[in-house]
Design a protein around this motif. Structure first.
Motif, PDB file in Angstrom:
ATOM      1  N   ASP A  76      27.354 -23.973  15.066  1.00  0.00           N
ATOM      2  CA  ASP A  76      28.075 -23.829  16.311  1.00  0.00           C
ATOM      3  C   ASP A  76      28.935 -22.377  16.414  1.00  0.00           C
ATOM      4  O   ASP A  76      28.790 -21.662  17.190  1.00  0.00           O
ATOM      5  N   TYR A 108      28.480 -19.949  14.353  1.00  0.00           N
ATOM      6  CA  TYR A 108      27.386 -18.736  14.284  1.00  0.00           C
ATOM      7  C   TYR A 108      27.186 -18.473  15.846  1.00  0.00           C
ATOM      8  O   TYR A 108      26.928 -17.228  16.078  1.00  0.00           O
ATOM      9  N   CYS A 109      26.463 -19.516  16.390  1.00  0.00           N
ATOM     10  CA  CYS A 109      26.045 -19.576  17.772  1.00  0.00           C
ATOM     11  C   CYS A 109      26.972 -18.780  18.876  1.00  0.00           C
ATOM     12  O   CYS A 109      26.619 -17.914  19.547  1.00  0.00           O
ATOM     13  N   SER A 110      28.265 -19.263  18.789  1.00  0.00           N
ATOM     14  CA  SER A 110      29.225 -18.905  19.560  1.00  0.00           C
ATOM     15  C   SER A 110      29.708 -17.336  19.230  1.00  0.00           C
ATOM     16  O   SER A 110      29.825 -16.591  20.463  1.00  0.00           O
ATOM     17  N   ARG A 124      27.543 -15.233  17.953  1.00  0.00           N
ATOM     18  CA  ARG A 124      26.406 -14.257  18.312  1.00  0.00           C
ATOM     19  C   ARG A 124      26.551 -13.983  19.867  1.00  0.00           C
ATOM     20  O   ARG A 124      26.038 -12.991  20.320  1.00  0.00           O
ATOM     21  N   SER A 125      26.746 -15.219  20.531  1.00  0.00           N
ATOM     22  CA  SER A 125      26.974 -14.678  22.203  1.00  0.00           C
ATOM     23  C   SER A 125      28.076 -13.974  22.545  1.00  0.00           C
ATOM     24  O   SER A 125      27.725 -13.260  23.516  1.00  0.00           O
ATOM     25  N   TYR A 126      29.251 -14.136  21.945  1.00  0.00           N
ATOM     26  CA  TYR A 126      29.954 -12.940  22.187  1.00  0.00           C
ATOM     27  C   TYR A 126      29.667 -11.664  21.830  1.00  0.00           C
ATOM     28  O   TYR A 126      29.710 -10.834  22.572  1.00  0.00           O
ATOM     29  N   ILE A 166      26.479 -10.365  21.882  1.00  0.00           N
ATOM     30  CA  ILE A 166      25.527 -10.300  23.085  1.00  0.00           C
ATOM     31  C   ILE A 166      26.135 -10.048  24.362  1.00  0.00           C
ATOM     32  O   ILE A 166      25.756  -9.079  24.982  1.00  0.00           O
ATOM     33  N   GLU A 167      27.067 -10.807  24.662  1.00  0.00           N
ATOM     34  CA  GLU A 167      27.825 -10.505  26.028  1.00  0.00           C
ATOM     35  C   GLU A 167      28.683  -9.400  25.926  1.00  0.00           C
ATOM     36  O   GLU A 167      28.525  -8.531  27.096  1.00  0.00           O
ATOM     37  N   THR A 168      29.002  -8.773  24.658  1.00  0.00           N
ATOM     38  CA  THR A 168      29.836  -7.728  24.915  1.00  0.00           C
ATOM     39  C   THR A 168      28.704  -6.484  24.697  1.00  0.00           C
ATOM     40  O   THR A 168      28.893  -5.470  25.522  1.00  0.00           O
ATOM     41  N   GLN A 169      27.642  -6.684  24.288  1.00  0.00           N
ATOM     42  CA  GLN A 169      26.721  -5.437  24.282  1.00  0.00           C
ATOM     43  C   GLN A 169      26.095  -5.537  25.890  1.00  0.00           C
ATOM     44  O   GLN A 169      26.165  -4.305  26.185  1.00  0.00           O
ATOM     45  N   GLN A 170      26.003  -6.474  26.492  1.00  0.00           N
ATOM     46  CA  GLN A 170      25.818  -6.268  27.712  1.00  0.00           C
ATOM     47  C   GLN A 170      26.728  -5.699  28.717  1.00  0.00           C
ATOM     48  O   GLN A 170      26.229  -4.826  29.594  1.00  0.00           O
TER      49      GLN A 170
END
Length: 76
Positions: free
Chosen positions: A18, A20-22, A24-26, A28-32
């Motif tokens: 969990d 790791y997924c959290s 990773r999502s941060y 990806i969100e920041t990249q966007q």
């Protein structure tokens, strides 16, 4: 340092997955957000470049050309 980068040293638990997924999502969100900010900056830069070119060419000279282009688009 090598010990920290090996995934096998991490405990296999739902909580670590969990986390790791959290994380990773941060990322990806920041990249966007970065993509959006860069795109916005580029649009602004291109608009300023176009405006500078328009003003350098003389507004009245370009106005006739612009009207011709618009007529071409309308009729095309």
């Amino acid at each position: 340092m090598d010990e920290l980068t090996k995934r096998e040293n991490l405990p296999d638990s739902p909580q670590s997955e969990d986390a790791y997924c959290s994380i990773r999502s941060y990322v990806i969100e920041t990249q966007q957000q970065v993509y959006t900010a860069v795109n916005s900056a580029m649009v602004t830069a291109y608009w300023k470049i176009g405006k500078s070119m328009f003003e350098a060419c003389g507004e009245s000279d370009r106005a006739a050309y612009g009207k011709q282009v618009l007529n071409t688009f309308r009729n095309g």
